[in-house]
Design a protein around this motif. Structure first.
Motif, mmCIF file in Angstrom:
data_model
loop_
_atom_site.group_PDB
_atom_site.id
_atom_site.type_symbol
_atom_site.label_atom_id
_atom_site.label_comp_id
_atom_site.label_asym_id
_atom_site.label_seq_id
_atom_site.Cartn_x
_atom_site.Cartn_y
_atom_site.Cartn_z
ATOM 1 N N ARG A 31 0.836 -1.196 0.000
ATOM 2 C CA ARG A 31 0.000 0.000 0.000
ATOM 3 C C ARG A 31 0.873 1.249 0.000
ATOM 4 O O ARG A 31 1.726 1.436 0.880
ATOM 5 N N HIS A 33 1.059 5.179 0.549
ATOM 6 C CA HIS A 33 0.235 6.151 1.281
ATOM 7 C C HIS A 33 1.092 7.302 1.799
ATOM 8 O O HIS A 33 2.326 7.223 1.831
ATOM 9 N N ASN A 37 -0.365 9.484 7.151
ATOM 10 C CA ASN A 37 -1.587 8.675 7.266
ATOM 11 C C ASN A 37 -1.278 7.197 7.452
ATOM 12 O O ASN A 37 -0.231 6.711 7.013
ATOM 13 N N TRP A 40 -4.405 1.666 6.160
ATOM 14 C CA TRP A 40 -5.717 1.054 5.969
ATOM 15 C C TRP A 40 -6.812 2.111 5.856
ATOM 16 O O TRP A 40 -7.751 2.149 6.651
ATOM 17 N N TRP A 41 -6.694 2.984 4.860
ATOM 18 C CA TRP A 41 -7.682 4.038 4.674
ATOM 19 C C TRP A 41 -8.665 3.629 3.579
ATOM 20 O O TRP A 41 -8.271 3.328 2.455
ATOM 21 N N SER A 43 -11.390 5.001 1.283
ATOM 22 C CA SER A 43 -11.854 6.302 0.801
ATOM 23 C C SER A 43 -13.254 6.193 0.207
ATOM 24 O O SER A 43 -13.621 5.193 -0.413
ATOM 25 N N ASP A 52 -14.170 4.080 -5.556
ATOM 26 C CA ASP A 52 -14.691 4.621 -4.308
ATOM 27 C C ASP A 52 -16.198 4.396 -4.203
ATOM 28 O O ASP A 52 -16.933 4.491 -5.200
ATOM 29 N N CYS A 60 -10.311 0.590 -0.093
ATOM 30 C CA CYS A 60 -8.872 0.669 0.168
ATOM 31 C C CYS A 60 -8.143 -0.015 -0.982
ATOM 32 O O CYS A 60 -8.432 -1.171 -1.310
ATOM 33 N N GLY A 168 -13.121 5.447 6.030
ATOM 34 C CA GLY A 168 -12.224 5.902 7.082
ATOM 35 C C GLY A 168 -11.125 4.897 7.368
ATOM 36 O O GLY A 168 -10.863 3.996 6.573
ATOM 37 N N GLU A 169 -10.478 5.051 8.509
ATOM 38 C CA GLU A 169 -9.325 4.229 8.875
ATOM 39 C C GLU A 169 -9.774 2.949 9.575
ATOM 40 O O GLU A 169 -10.495 2.988 10.569
ATOM 41 N N ASP A 171 -8.977 -0.399 11.778
ATOM 42 C CA ASP A 171 -8.044 -0.758 12.853
ATOM 43 C C ASP A 171 -7.504 -2.163 12.605
ATOM 44 O O ASP A 171 -7.791 -3.105 13.338
ATOM 45 N N THR A 174 -0.711 -3.105 11.011
ATOM 46 C CA THR A 174 0.048 -2.314 10.042
ATOM 47 C C THR A 174 1.502 -2.775 9.977
ATOM 48 O O THR A 174 1.951 -3.581 10.790
#
Length: 207
Positions: A31, A33, A37, A40-41, A43, A52, A60, A168-169, A171, A174
């Motif tokens: 990923r 990015h 940031n 794991w966003w 959009s 999207d 993502c 959004g993000e 959890d 990462t």
């Protein structure tokens, strides 16, 4: 319809039996990015991504390899100029990730996808309105994302996924040691350079 017109239209056939591909935690994903940031966003349509979704849903985008992640992160600027700006590279990094559980993806690269009205234009056409309608339809058909071939790469195999989830993000685990985009780009053979420090203008000789 003229051959130089875009043929792909919004989905008009049921997609419940669309070909699928299982993405498992065994598959490494890359990923690209922004440094500020997390990776794991997901959009939403306001983010301008090809697949999207409309809030509260999001997508993502992840690649199967560094080369693809770099090309998709930089985009048109790399395709046209062949150089990655040092200023841009300094603000980006690559994270190596895995999904925390299996995801059933719509496989847009299989030959049978054409039976549902899909064409390769899905991943190359602009603007993104029609691809976003396909993404929304796949999401509604309970697919967890899309398996596809990216716009700024070539090759015969799928090389990226767009995962669906809450906007959004997320959890999710990462990468503890993400790689600076500059280092990854140089390792992959790309040129990372800034603008010339100065330009000397030489006047033509007078007769």
């Amino acid at each position: 319809m003229s051959r130089d017109s875009i043929a792909l239209r919004p989905p008009a056939r049921p997609l419940q039996n669309f070909p699928s591909h299982a993405l498992t935690p065994d598959q490494s994903l890359i990923r690209g990015h922004q440094v500020a940031n997390g990776p794991w966003w997901f959009s939403s349509s306001s983010g301008g991504g090809r697949f999207d979704l409309t809030p509260p849903r999001g997508t993502c985008y992840l690649a199967f390899d560094e080369d693809t992640a770099i090309r998709e992160t930089v985009g048109e600027a790399l395709a046209t100029a062949g150089v990655i700006s040092t200023d841009f590279a300094a603000t980006r990094r690559l994270s190596t990730l895995t999904v925390p559980h299996a995801h059933q993806l719509a496989d847009t690269c299989t030959a049978k996808a054409a039976d549902f009205g899909l064409t390769r234009e899905l991943t190359s056409m602009t603007p993104y309105a029609v691809p976003q309608e396909w993404a929304a339809a796949f999401d509604a058909a309970t697919f967890a994302g899309i398996l596809y071939q990216t716009r700024f790469t070539t090759g015969p195999n799928p090389n990226a996924v767009g995962l669906f989830g809450e906007a959004g993000e997320a959890d999710w685990p990462t990468d503890p040691s993400p790689v600076p985009l500059t280092a990854a780009a140089l390792r992959c053979g790309f040129t990372v350079a800034g603008p010339p420090r100065s330009v000397r203008i030489i006047s033509p000789p007078t007769n």
